[in-house]
Scaffold this motif. Sequence first.
Motif, short mmCIF file in Angstrom:
data_model
loop_
_atom_site.label_atom_id
_atom_site.label_comp_id
_atom_site.label_asym_id
_atom_site.label_seq_id
_atom_site.Cartn_x
_atom_site.Cartn_y
_atom_site.Cartn_z
N ARG A 93 5.78 5.66 -5.02
CA ARG A 93 6.44 4.35 -5.06
C ARG A 93 6.03 3.64 -6.34
N PHE A 94 7.03 3.22 -7.10
CA PHE A 94 6.83 2.48 -8.34
C PHE A 94 7.23 1.03 -8.09
N LEU A 95 6.42 0.09 -8.55
CA LEU A 95 6.75 -1.33 -8.45
C LEU A 95 7.27 -1.81 -9.80
N VAL A 96 8.44 -2.46 -9.76
CA VAL A 96 9.10 -2.91 -10.98
C VAL A 96 9.53 -4.36 -10.79
N LYS A 97 9.06 -5.23 -11.68
CA LYS A 97 9.46 -6.64 -11.62
C LYS A 97 10.81 -6.80 -12.32
N SER A 98 11.70 -7.54 -11.66
CA SER A 98 13.01 -7.83 -12.23
C SER A 98 13.35 -9.27 -11.89
N PHE A 128 11.11 -4.76 -7.26
CA PHE A 128 11.77 -3.60 -6.68
C PHE A 128 10.72 -2.54 -6.38
N GLU A 129 10.83 -1.93 -5.20
CA GLU A 129 10.02 -0.78 -4.83
C GLU A 129 10.93 0.44 -5.02
N VAL A 130 10.58 1.29 -5.98
CA VAL A 130 11.39 2.46 -6.30
C VAL A 130 10.66 3.70 -5.82
N ASP A 131 11.28 4.44 -4.90
CA ASP A 131 10.67 5.63 -4.32
C ASP A 131 11.29 6.89 -4.91
N GLU A 132 10.44 7.70 -5.53
CA GLU A 132 10.84 9.02 -6.03
C GLU A 132 10.30 10.04 -5.04
N PHE A 133 11.19 10.78 -4.40
CA PHE A 133 10.82 11.69 -3.32
C PHE A 133 10.52 13.10 -3.82
N ARG A 175 1.02 7.06 -4.57
CA ARG A 175 1.51 8.23 -3.84
C ARG A 175 1.47 7.89 -2.35
N ILE A 176 2.54 8.21 -1.65
CA ILE A 176 2.68 7.88 -0.23
C ILE A 176 3.02 9.13 0.55
N LYS A 177 2.31 9.31 1.65
CA LYS A 177 2.62 10.37 2.62
C LYS A 177 2.83 9.67 3.95
N GLN A 178 3.89 10.01 4.63
CA GLN A 178 4.14 9.35 5.91
C GLN A 178 4.86 10.26 6.88
N GLY A 179 4.61 9.97 8.16
CA GLY A 179 5.26 10.68 9.24
C GLY A 179 5.68 9.68 10.31
N PHE A 180 6.49 10.14 11.24
CA PHE A 180 7.02 9.26 12.28
C PHE A 180 6.62 9.75 13.66
N LEU A 181 6.00 8.85 14.42
CA LEU A 181 5.68 9.13 15.81
C LEU A 181 6.94 8.99 16.67
N LYS A 231 15.86 7.32 -14.80
CA LYS A 231 14.41 7.18 -14.63
C LYS A 231 13.80 6.12 -15.55
N PHE A 232 14.62 5.25 -16.13
CA PHE A 232 14.13 4.19 -17.00
C PHE A 232 13.22 3.21 -16.25
N PHE A 233 13.34 3.17 -14.93
CA PHE A 233 12.47 2.28 -14.13
C PHE A 233 11.00 2.60 -14.37
N LYS A 234 10.68 3.85 -14.68
CA LYS A 234 9.28 4.25 -14.88
C LYS A 234 8.66 3.52 -16.06
N GLU A 235 9.47 3.26 -17.10
CA GLU A 235 8.99 2.53 -18.27
C GLU A 235 8.69 1.07 -17.92
N GLU A 236 9.37 0.53 -16.92
CA GLU A 236 9.20 -0.87 -16.53
C GLU A 236 8.19 -1.05 -15.39
N SER A 237 7.75 0.04 -14.81
CA SER A 237 6.85 -0.01 -13.66
C SER A 237 5.47 -0.51 -14.06
N TYR A 238 4.89 -1.38 -13.24
CA TYR A 238 3.53 -1.86 -13.50
C TYR A 238 2.51 -1.27 -12.53
N GLN A 239 2.97 -0.52 -11.53
CA GLN A 239 2.05 0.11 -10.57
C GLN A 239 2.79 1.24 -9.86
N ASN A 240 2.05 2.30 -9.51
CA ASN A 240 2.64 3.34 -8.68
C ASN A 240 1.58 3.90 -7.74
#
Length: 155
Positions: A90-95, A100-105, A24-30, A13-22
């Motif tokens: 979704r956490f955004l991490v510059k590398s 990188f878009e990191v999704d924690e479910f 919350r996403i909710k989604q469904g599929f038609l 979970k070290f990506f959280k320390e590097e994240s500059y934005q996060n």
Amino acid sequence: MVEIERKFLVKSKFFKEESYQNNRIKQGFLNTNPQRTVRIRIKDETAFLTVKGKNNEAGLSRFEWEKEIDKMEAEALLNLCEPGMIDKTRFLVKSGSHIFEVDEFYGENEGLIVAEVELETEDEVFEKPDWLGQEVTGDPKYYNSQLSKNPYKSW
């Protein structure tokens, strides 16, 4: 309108320390047909309708079309979706020069953390952060459309 991306499991979970934005996403599929998926997504206060085509043979690229829609309309459309909602942050991490878009479910997919990086070409070189794990690009069980039907907790 072609999306090229690579997908990886995340081993810490070290990506959280590097994240500059996060967000919350909710989604469904038609529609979760592998030939064309149709998704409704609400990301904080913004909503989208997205259509994705079938992946190429390598699993790296596919057609993608997305349009912003009214949040109230998206909430109504979520009621028409197939069973199995996706809930994640979704956490955004510059590398290097990539993001990188990191999704924690959460919910039935709790415990799964996946990172994606979008590329300009299929053979583009990119910097891999230390927290990046096994590559799962092209493995359908990690597609959100499949996680909605066969969640991580049932594997």
